[in-house]
Write a protein that holds these residues in place. Structure first.
Motif, PDB file in Angstrom:
ATOM      1  N   VAL A 131       8.642  -3.685   6.004  1.00  0.00           N
ATOM      2  CA  VAL A 131       8.214  -2.286   5.900  1.00  0.00           C
ATOM      3  C   VAL A 131       8.396  -1.821   4.457  1.00  0.00           C
ATOM      4  CG1 VAL A 131       8.697   0.075   6.652  1.00  0.00           C
ATOM      5  CG2 VAL A 131       8.782  -1.791   8.304  1.00  0.00           C
ATOM      6  N   GLY A 132       7.333  -1.201   3.907  1.00  0.00           N
ATOM      7  CA  GLY A 132       7.377  -0.717   2.530  1.00  0.00           C
ATOM      8  C   GLY A 132       6.706  -1.651   1.545  1.00  0.00           C
ATOM      9  N   THR A 134       3.567  -4.051  -0.010  1.00  0.00           N
ATOM     10  CA  THR A 134       2.126  -3.891  -0.148  1.00  0.00           C
ATOM     11  C   THR A 134       1.491  -5.254  -0.379  1.00  0.00           C
ATOM     12  OG1 THR A 134       2.463  -1.727  -1.149  1.00  0.00           O
ATOM     13  CG2 THR A 134       0.309  -2.725  -1.444  1.00  0.00           C
ATOM     14  N   TRP A 138      -2.866  -2.939   0.906  1.00  0.00           N
ATOM     15  CA  TRP A 138      -2.488  -2.462   2.241  1.00  0.00           C
ATOM     16  C   TRP A 138      -0.982  -2.268   2.272  1.00  0.00           C
ATOM     17  CZ3 TRP A 138      -5.918  -0.925   5.791  1.00  0.00           C
ATOM     18  CH2 TRP A 138      -7.244  -1.334   5.637  1.00  0.00           C
ATOM     19  N   PHE A 139      -0.539  -1.061   2.610  1.00  0.00           N
ATOM     20  CA  PHE A 139       0.871  -0.672   2.645  1.00  0.00           C
ATOM     21  C   PHE A 139       1.384  -0.844   4.078  1.00  0.00           C
ATOM     22  CE2 PHE A 139       4.091   2.665   3.348  1.00  0.00           C
ATOM     23  CZ  PHE A 139       5.034   2.265   2.408  1.00  0.00           C
ATOM     24  N   GLN A 141       3.386   0.265   6.853  1.00  0.00           N
ATOM     25  CA  GLN A 141       4.038   1.528   7.188  1.00  0.00           C
ATOM     26  C   GLN A 141       5.061   1.366   8.301  1.00  0.00           C
ATOM     27  OE1 GLN A 141       1.331   4.543   8.545  1.00  0.00           O
ATOM     28  NE2 GLN A 141       2.697   6.200   7.941  1.00  0.00           N
ATOM     29  N   ASP A 142       4.736   0.575   9.339  1.00  0.00           N
ATOM     30  CA  ASP A 142       5.643   0.466  10.486  1.00  0.00           C
ATOM     31  C   ASP A 142       5.447  -0.903  11.135  1.00  0.00           C
ATOM     32  OD1 ASP A 142       7.520   1.263  12.391  1.00  0.00           O
ATOM     33  OD2 ASP A 142       5.951   1.959  13.764  1.00  0.00           O
ATOM     34  N   THR A 149       1.504  -1.127  11.656  1.00  0.00           N
ATOM     35  CA  THR A 149       0.615  -0.097  11.138  1.00  0.00           C
ATOM     36  C   THR A 149       0.545  -0.260   9.632  1.00  0.00           C
ATOM     37  OG1 THR A 149       1.330   1.401  12.891  1.00  0.00           O
ATOM     38  CG2 THR A 149       0.164   2.380  11.033  1.00  0.00           C
ATOM     39  N   VAL A 150      -0.713  -0.402   9.120  1.00  0.00           N
ATOM     40  CA  VAL A 150      -0.925  -0.539   7.682  1.00  0.00           C
ATOM     41  C   VAL A 150      -1.835   0.591   7.211  1.00  0.00           C
ATOM     42  CG1 VAL A 150      -0.572  -3.028   7.579  1.00  0.00           C
ATOM     43  CG2 VAL A 150      -2.825  -2.151   8.090  1.00  0.00           C
ATOM     44  N   VAL A 151      -1.673   0.976   5.942  1.00  0.00           N
ATOM     45  CA  VAL A 151      -2.432   2.091   5.384  1.00  0.00           C
ATOM     46  C   VAL A 151      -3.008   1.668   4.042  1.00  0.00           C
ATOM     47  CG1 VAL A 151      -2.297   4.472   4.548  1.00  0.00           C
ATOM     48  CG2 VAL A 151      -0.911   3.768   6.492  1.00  0.00           C
ATOM     49  N   GLU A 154      -5.763   6.104   2.532  1.00  0.00           N
ATOM     50  CA  GLU A 154      -5.678   7.087   3.616  1.00  0.00           C
ATOM     51  C   GLU A 154      -6.333   6.614   4.912  1.00  0.00           C
ATOM     52  OE1 GLU A 154      -7.155  10.782   2.135  1.00  0.00           O
ATOM     53  OE2 GLU A 154      -5.658  10.867   0.535  1.00  0.00           O
ATOM     54  N   GLU A 156      -5.644   4.496   8.126  1.00  0.00           N
ATOM     55  CA  GLU A 156      -4.528   3.910   8.868  1.00  0.00           C
ATOM     56  C   GLU A 156      -5.086   2.976   9.947  1.00  0.00           C
ATOM     57  OE1 GLU A 156      -1.254   5.690  11.865  1.00  0.00           O
ATOM     58  OE2 GLU A 156      -1.241   6.563   9.856  1.00  0.00           O
TER      59      GLU A 156
END
Length: 162
Positions: A131-132, A134, A138-139, A141-142, A149-151, A154, A156
């Motif tokens: 988590v955290g 990249t 793609w970041f 997130q969870d 979950t990737v972001v 903006e 998701e």
């Protein structure tokens, strides 16, 4: 006869037998090596002739014949170069400037302490991510047991566990 004297006698017999076995094996080894050196190799193609040489000289002469028969195709101390391969078009999704290639979840290791995932975007695969982190923009997130979950920009995306 006392027990101590009987134990000593048994030990001496055992040592004498051990010495005899060692002597037998030593003579047997010497006769085998001598017969191999003087009879030539099994094919009879080349005979080793070393005049006034000791046993080690004759052995090294026989070993040198083996190295002549084997031709080296490459240098064993040089790293071979890999041929440059082009990626196949079936493996790489061609994208336009507006199209974003979504990642694919390849592996998920979930525990409550340190969950990790591996993603691939196109033909590139990530190392273990947390988590955290990249990867390819793609970041992460969870991370849950059912997926991640990737972001990116903006957008998701939820990726289910494989």
């Amino acid at each position: 006869m006392s027990r101590l004297a009987q134990k000593n006698r048994t030990i001496w017999y055992a040592l004498a037998v051990l010495f005899g076995v060692c002597l037998f094996l030593g003579f047997r080894t010497q006769t085998v090596v001598t017969s191999v050196l003087w009879n030539g190799n099994s094919t009879g193609e080349q005979q080793i002739v070393v005049e006034n040489g000791d046993l080690l000289d004759r052995l090294s002469a026989k070993d040198s014949l083996l190295s002549v028969d084997v031709e080296l195709t490459r240098d064993p101390f040089k790293v071979p170069s890999r041929p440059k391969s082009r990626p196949r078009t079936s493996d790489v999704k061609l994208k336009s400037k507006n199209e974003v290639v979504k990642p694919v979840l390849r592996a998920l290791l979930f525990d409550n302490v340190n969950p990790s995932v591996q993603l691939s975007v196109g033909s590139t695969q990530s190392s273990w991510l947390r988590v955290g982190d990249t990867f390819q923009g793609w970041f992460i997130q969870d991370i849950t047991s059912s997926g991640i979950t990737v972001v990116k920009d903006e957008e998701e995306v939820f990726l289910q566990s494989p």
